[in-house]
Design a protein around this motif. Sequence first.
Motif, PDB file in Angstrom:
ATOM      1  N   ASN A 202      48.286  51.002  39.932  1.00 26.76           N
ATOM      2  CA  ASN A 202      47.721  51.276  41.251  1.00 26.76           C
ATOM      3  C   ASN A 202      46.286  50.740  41.328  1.00 26.76           C
ATOM      4  O   ASN A 202      45.786  50.130  40.384  1.00 26.76           O
ATOM      5  CB  ASN A 202      47.790  52.777  41.560  1.00 26.76           C
ATOM      6  N   ARG A 203      45.656  50.959  42.450  1.00 29.64           N
ATOM      7  CA  ARG A 203      44.305  50.431  42.696  1.00 29.64           C
ATOM      8  C   ARG A 203      43.319  50.840  41.605  1.00 29.64           C
ATOM      9  O   ARG A 203      42.581  50.007  41.072  1.00 29.64           O
ATOM     10  CB  ARG A 203      43.838  50.906  44.079  1.00 29.64           C
ATOM     11  N   GLU A 204      43.297  52.111  41.248  1.00 33.52           N
ATOM     12  CA  GLU A 204      42.361  52.564  40.221  1.00 33.52           C
ATOM     13  C   GLU A 204      42.683  51.933  38.876  1.00 33.52           C
ATOM     14  O   GLU A 204      41.776  51.528  38.145  1.00 33.52           O
ATOM     15  CB  GLU A 204      42.346  54.088  40.083  1.00 33.52           C
ATOM     16  N   ALA A 205      43.950  51.827  38.542  1.00 32.02           N
ATOM     17  CA  ALA A 205      44.345  51.224  37.261  1.00 32.02           C
ATOM     18  C   ALA A 205      43.878  49.770  37.190  1.00 32.02           C
ATOM     19  O   ALA A 205      43.353  49.327  36.156  1.00 32.02           O
ATOM     20  CB  ALA A 205      45.857  51.315  37.078  1.00 32.02           C
ATOM     21  N   ILE A 206      44.062  49.036  38.265  1.00 31.56           N
ATOM     22  CA  ILE A 206      43.631  47.635  38.301  1.00 31.56           C
ATOM     23  C   ILE A 206      42.117  47.546  38.163  1.00 31.56           C
ATOM     24  O   ILE A 206      41.588  46.701  37.420  1.00 31.56           O
ATOM     25  CB  ILE A 206      44.138  46.949  39.587  1.00 31.56           C
ATOM     26  N   ARG A 207      41.410  48.407  38.834  1.00 31.26           N
ATOM     27  CA  ARG A 207      39.947  48.381  38.755  1.00 31.26           C
ATOM     28  C   ARG A 207      39.454  48.760  37.356  1.00 31.26           C
ATOM     29  O   ARG A 207      38.534  48.140  36.822  1.00 31.26           O
ATOM     30  CB  ARG A 207      39.350  49.288  39.828  1.00 31.26           C
ATOM     31  N   ARG A 208      40.065  49.768  36.746  1.00 32.42           N
ATOM     32  CA  ARG A 208      39.685  50.167  35.383  1.00 32.42           C
ATOM     33  C   ARG A 208      39.916  49.023  34.398  1.00 32.42           C
ATOM     34  O   ARG A 208      39.071  48.738  33.542  1.00 32.42           O
ATOM     35  CB  ARG A 208      40.464  51.399  34.928  1.00 32.42           C
ATOM     36  N   GLN A 209      41.074  48.384  34.499  1.00 33.09           N
ATOM     37  CA  GLN A 209      41.384  47.260  33.617  1.00 33.09           C
ATOM     38  C   GLN A 209      40.392  46.114  33.839  1.00 33.09           C
ATOM     39  O   GLN A 209      40.013  45.419  32.891  1.00 33.09           O
ATOM     40  CB  GLN A 209      42.816  46.779  33.867  1.00 33.09           C
ATOM     41  N   SER A 210      39.962  45.947  35.082  1.00 31.96           N
ATOM     42  CA  SER A 210      38.998  44.892  35.411  1.00 31.96           C
ATOM     43  C   SER A 210      37.637  45.162  34.790  1.00 31.96           C
ATOM     44  O   SER A 210      37.004  44.249  34.243  1.00 31.96           O
ATOM     45  CB  SER A 210      38.863  44.756  36.934  1.00 31.96           C
ATOM     46  N   VAL A 211      37.179  46.402  34.856  1.00 33.84           N
ATOM     47  CA  VAL A 211      35.896  46.754  34.241  1.00 33.84           C
ATOM     48  C   VAL A 211      35.966  46.527  32.733  1.00 33.84           C
ATOM     49  O   VAL A 211      35.055  45.942  32.133  1.00 33.84           O
ATOM     50  CB  VAL A 211      35.503  48.210  34.579  1.00 33.84           C
ATOM     51  N   ALA A 212      37.066  46.958  32.120  1.00 35.51           N
ATOM     52  CA  ALA A 212      37.222  46.772  30.674  1.00 35.51           C
ATOM     53  C   ALA A 212      37.214  45.291  30.312  1.00 35.51           C
ATOM     54  O   ALA A 212      36.537  44.876  29.363  1.00 35.51           O
ATOM     55  CB  ALA A 212      38.509  47.445  30.187  1.00 35.51           C
ATOM     56  N   MET A 213      37.947  44.468  31.057  1.00 36.17           N
ATOM     57  CA  MET A 213      37.985  43.031  30.776  1.00 36.17           C
ATOM     58  C   MET A 213      36.617  42.392  30.975  1.00 36.17           C
ATOM     59  O   MET A 213      36.212  41.523  30.194  1.00 36.17           O
ATOM     60  CB  MET A 213      39.022  42.345  31.661  1.00 36.17           C
ATOM     61  N   ALA A 214      35.902  42.796  31.999  1.00 33.73           N
ATOM     62  CA  ALA A 214      34.565  42.240  32.248  1.00 33.73           C
ATOM     63  C   ALA A 214      33.643  42.508  31.059  1.00 33.73           C
ATOM     64  O   ALA A 214      32.938  41.601  30.594  1.00 33.73           O
ATOM     65  CB  ALA A 214      33.981  42.835  33.529  1.00 33.73           C
ATOM     66  N   LEU A 215      33.660  43.727  30.556  1.00 35.37           N
ATOM     67  CA  LEU A 215      32.803  44.080  29.426  1.00 35.37           C
ATOM     68  C   LEU A 215      33.291  43.415  28.137  1.00 35.37           C
ATOM     69  O   LEU A 215      32.483  42.920  27.345  1.00 35.37           O
ATOM     70  CB  LEU A 215      32.736  45.600  29.270  1.00 35.37           C
TER      71      LEU A 215
ATOM     72  N   ALA B  89      25.207  37.017  32.537  1.00 31.66           N
ATOM     73  CA  ALA B  89      25.850  37.480  33.771  1.00 31.66           C
ATOM     74  C   ALA B  89      27.337  37.663  33.568  1.00 31.66           C
ATOM     75  O   ALA B  89      27.979  36.917  32.820  1.00 31.66           O
ATOM     76  CB  ALA B  89      25.618  36.487  34.913  1.00 31.66           C
ATOM     77  N   VAL B  90      27.859  38.656  34.269  1.00 32.94           N
ATOM     78  CA  VAL B  90      29.301  38.874  34.357  1.00 32.94           C
ATOM     79  C   VAL B  90      29.633  39.013  35.840  1.00 32.94           C
ATOM     80  O   VAL B  90      28.885  39.620  36.600  1.00 32.94           O
ATOM     81  CB  VAL B  90      29.759  40.118  33.562  1.00 32.94           C
ATOM     82  N   SER B  91      30.761  38.409  36.238  1.00 34.03           N
ATOM     83  CA  SER B  91      31.194  38.575  37.626  1.00 34.03           C
ATOM     84  C   SER B  91      32.691  38.854  37.653  1.00 34.03           C
ATOM     85  O   SER B  91      33.428  38.467  36.740  1.00 34.03           O
ATOM     86  CB  SER B  91      30.873  37.338  38.460  1.00 34.03           C
ATOM     87  N   VAL B  92      33.107  39.540  38.716  1.00 32.00           N
ATOM     88  CA  VAL B  92      34.515  39.890  38.886  1.00 32.00           C
ATOM     89  C   VAL B  92      34.855  39.864  40.368  1.00 32.00           C
ATOM     90  O   VAL B  92      34.083  40.344  41.203  1.00 32.00           O
ATOM     91  CB  VAL B  92      34.824  41.266  38.253  1.00 32.00           C
ATOM     92  N   THR B  93      36.002  39.273  40.688  1.00 29.14           N
ATOM     93  CA  THR B  93      36.489  39.231  42.062  1.00 29.14           C
ATOM     94  C   THR B  93      38.011  39.253  42.018  1.00 29.14           C
ATOM     95  O   THR B  93      38.616  38.534  41.228  1.00 29.14           O
ATOM     96  CB  THR B  93      35.947  38.001  42.831  1.00 29.14           C
ATOM     97  N   GLY B  94      38.610  40.117  42.811  1.00 28.53           N
ATOM     98  CA  GLY B  94      40.064  40.212  42.721  1.00 28.53           C
ATOM     99  C   GLY B  94      40.688  41.023  43.835  1.00 28.53           C
ATOM    100  O   GLY B  94      40.025  41.419  44.791  1.00 28.53           O
ATOM    101  N   ILE B  95      41.985  41.274  43.663  1.00 29.69           N
ATOM    102  CA  ILE B  95      42.775  42.021  44.637  1.00 29.69           C
ATOM    103  C   ILE B  95      43.289  43.285  43.957  1.00 29.69           C
ATOM    104  O   ILE B  95      44.235  43.239  43.155  1.00 29.69           O
ATOM    105  CB  ILE B  95      43.954  41.176  45.162  1.00 29.69           C
ATOM    106  N   ALA B  96      42.661  44.411  44.261  1.00 31.00           N
ATOM    107  CA  ALA B  96      43.041  45.675  43.638  1.00 31.00           C
ATOM    108  C   ALA B  96      44.175  46.365  44.390  1.00 31.00           C
ATOM    109  O   ALA B  96      44.783  47.293  43.863  1.00 31.00           O
ATOM    110  CB  ALA B  96      41.829  46.595  43.535  1.00 31.00           C
ATOM    111  N   GLY B  97      44.424  45.934  45.620  1.00 32.60           N
ATOM    112  CA  GLY B  97      45.549  46.501  46.391  1.00 32.60           C
ATOM    113  C   GLY B  97      45.172  47.780  47.089  1.00 32.60           C
ATOM    114  O   GLY B  97      44.025  48.197  47.073  1.00 32.60           O
ATOM    115  N   PRO B  98      46.120  48.383  47.717  1.00 37.55           N
ATOM    116  CA  PRO B  98      47.547  48.056  47.656  1.00 37.55           C
ATOM    117  C   PRO B  98      47.955  46.881  48.540  1.00 37.55           C
ATOM    118  O   PRO B  98      49.078  46.388  48.457  1.00 37.55           O
ATOM    119  CB  PRO B  98      48.224  49.343  48.121  1.00 37.55           C
TER     120      PRO B  98
END
Length: 180
Positions: free
Chosen positions: A151-164, A106-115
């Motif tokens: 920005n929001r998309e950048a934070i989300r992209r970085q989050s997906v990469a870190m999760a994987l 399992a992988v999980s992610v929870t955070g604040i993408a903003g703005p």
Amino acid sequence: MNTSPIIPDDATLLELARQTGKLLEQNGLKLVSAESCTGGWIGQIITTIPGSSAWYDCGFITYSNSSKQQMVHVQQSTLVQFGAVSEQTAREMALGALAQSEAQAAVSVTGIAGPAGDSVEKPVGTVCFAWMLENASATSANSKTCRFSGNREAIRRQSVAMALQGMLELLENTTPLNLA
């Protein structure tokens, strides 16, 4: 000196997903994802890969606190004491996702993408992760908190990469991988 974040493109995310899938499949494991701020992006990039059903079981998009409680059994006390954006919540999300699926990883992610939605303690870009293999407890899960920028998309992209990337590291560093 202010440096811009390195934002993973679609090809990078797809390659991380392929590598993750290869290790999962080699070891007869299936993955489940529990996502909040990424809104299903981990599942989306994984299911872009033909044949991913051999190693990806399902994903839970648990954006609200109530969905975290109902779908992946995060305890209300955890949300009250530590907040939705915490390693404790991420670990419970991973544990609950395993319990609610037929997956062994399992992988999980929870955070604040903003703005918006941030605080002094948890600014925009604060993202918590957990990675777990079956038969683990919430306290034994690998977890990490990152502070991404952009920005929001950048934070989300970085989050997906870190999760994987975190799942890849867990699989590469676990011996033996066969949990049967």
